[in-house]
Design a protein around this motif. Sequence first.
Motif, PDB file in Angstrom:
ATOM      1  N   TYR A  13      31.838  16.577  71.528  1.00 64.29           N
ATOM      2  CA  TYR A  13      32.805  15.693  70.878  1.00 64.29           C
ATOM      3  C   TYR A  13      32.232  14.312  70.553  1.00 64.29           C
ATOM      4  N   ASN A  14      31.088  13.963  71.148  1.00 64.56           N
ATOM      5  CA  ASN A  14      30.461  12.681  70.846  1.00 64.56           C
ATOM      6  C   ASN A  14      29.554  12.741  69.609  1.00 64.56           C
ATOM      7  N   VAL A  15      29.322  13.932  69.094  1.00 66.92           N
ATOM      8  CA  VAL A  15      28.405  14.114  67.965  1.00 66.92           C
ATOM      9  C   VAL A  15      29.172  13.953  66.651  1.00 66.92           C
ATOM     10  N   ARG A  16      28.571  13.248  65.717  1.00 70.08           N
ATOM     11  CA  ARG A  16      29.179  13.137  64.388  1.00 70.08           C
ATOM     12  C   ARG A  16      28.882  14.424  63.622  1.00 70.08           C
ATOM     13  N   VAL A  17      29.922  15.135  63.262  1.00 71.31           N
ATOM     14  CA  VAL A  17      29.787  16.427  62.594  1.00 71.31           C
ATOM     15  C   VAL A  17      29.290  16.228  61.172  1.00 71.31           C
ATOM     16  N   ARG A  18      28.294  17.031  60.791  1.00 72.44           N
ATOM     17  CA  ARG A  18      27.743  16.961  59.436  1.00 72.44           C
ATOM     18  C   ARG A  18      27.951  18.293  58.719  1.00 72.44           C
ATOM     19  N   ALA A  21      24.457  21.189  53.399  1.00 72.38           N
ATOM     20  CA  ALA A  21      24.273  20.777  52.011  1.00 72.38           C
ATOM     21  C   ALA A  21      24.933  21.728  51.026  1.00 72.38           C
ATOM     22  N   ASP A  22      24.971  23.029  51.375  1.00 73.18           N
ATOM     23  CA  ASP A  22      25.563  24.000  50.456  1.00 73.18           C
ATOM     24  C   ASP A  22      27.070  24.161  50.655  1.00 73.18           C
ATOM     25  N   GLY A  23      27.653  23.396  51.591  1.00 75.17           N
ATOM     26  CA  GLY A  23      29.093  23.463  51.807  1.00 75.17           C
ATOM     27  C   GLY A  23      29.571  24.718  52.497  1.00 75.17           C
ATOM     28  N   SER A  24      28.648  25.476  53.114  1.00 85.74           N
ATOM     29  CA  SER A  24      29.028  26.742  53.759  1.00 85.74           C
ATOM     30  C   SER A  24      29.588  26.562  55.160  1.00 85.74           C
ATOM     31  N   GLY A  25      29.560  25.365  55.692  1.00 88.48           N
ATOM     32  CA  GLY A  25      30.066  25.122  57.043  1.00 88.48           C
ATOM     33  C   GLY A  25      29.458  23.849  57.593  1.00 88.48           C
ATOM     34  N   ILE A  26      29.570  23.675  58.914  1.00 93.47           N
ATOM     35  CA  ILE A  26      29.012  22.482  59.535  1.00 93.47           C
ATOM     36  C   ILE A  26      27.624  22.785  60.078  1.00 93.47           C
ATOM     37  N   LYS A 223      34.849  26.720  50.982  1.00 89.92           N
ATOM     38  CA  LYS A 223      33.973  25.566  50.932  1.00 89.92           C
ATOM     39  C   LYS A 223      34.341  24.578  52.037  1.00 89.92           C
ATOM     40  N   THR A 224      33.346  23.904  52.559  1.00 91.49           N
ATOM     41  CA  THR A 224      33.558  22.857  53.555  1.00 91.49           C
ATOM     42  C   THR A 224      33.040  21.544  52.972  1.00 91.49           C
ATOM     43  N   VAL A 225      33.869  20.516  53.018  1.00 94.28           N
ATOM     44  CA  VAL A 225      33.481  19.229  52.425  1.00 94.28           C
ATOM     45  C   VAL A 225      33.729  18.109  53.433  1.00 94.28           C
ATOM     46  N   GLU A 226      32.986  17.038  53.272  1.00 90.99           N
ATOM     47  CA  GLU A 226      33.177  15.842  54.086  1.00 90.99           C
ATOM     48  C   GLU A 226      34.502  15.184  53.699  1.00 90.99           C
TER      49      GLU A 226
END
Length: 253
Positions: A13-18, A21-26, A223-226
Amino acid sequence: MKILVPVKRVVDYNVRVRVRADGSGIETGNVKMSMNPFDEIALEEAVRLKEKGIATEVLAVSIGVPQTRDTLRTALAMGADRALLVALPQDADQDLEPLCVARILAKIVDSEKVDLVIAGKQAIDNDMNATGQMLAAALGWGQGTYASAVDVAEGTVLVTREVDGGLQTLRLKIPAVITTDLRLNQPRYVALPAIMKAKKKTIEEMPLEVLGIDITPRLEVLKTVEPPARQAGVKVHSVDELLSKLKNEAGVL
């Protein structure tokens, strides 16, 4: 009384989720992973019940790739008596849907003759908040969700939960399924000696194929987006200006 606690390996939970690049997940490569915080609360409650002499055995169960063993080691260090890994293939790159997890857990509950299931109310990676309810339905057991207090008596368990109007108390007959809220307890700090002892304990392993559960996804992630970057706030000088911005710019009035 035997208690089963499902635990899940998630991005810490302390990690910033990224997002990939292809939007397939985290992105999970080279990312710190840990036990789902709600599952820590569930495990802490089960261990406390054992320390009170109410429970005789605490079984921690996880479903995942071989690296999930680290999460089960943490569960053993916290006080679980046994740990069971339902092994997925190393190349498994999918988050099992709640219905699949519930069916897997139901099989284990039956084979292990479990009396009480205490689970986290949700996982912080997908926030589904459905596995506990589906498990209760699959087993035909009573359920108490969002538990902020648990009191086990002879053959029953009182579950206090927060609702919109205040507090609600449910009396469930055992066997039952409970899901935990943040206010239930504060998980203990795991000391180094407990971690070292846990490394020497055996983690039981069960191939998924043995259970005969179909884990084919029923949902497709397109798709997964920020999330959009938050815009800076502005200072207004009058009520009229505030109302104008809320109406014409924000569109909330």
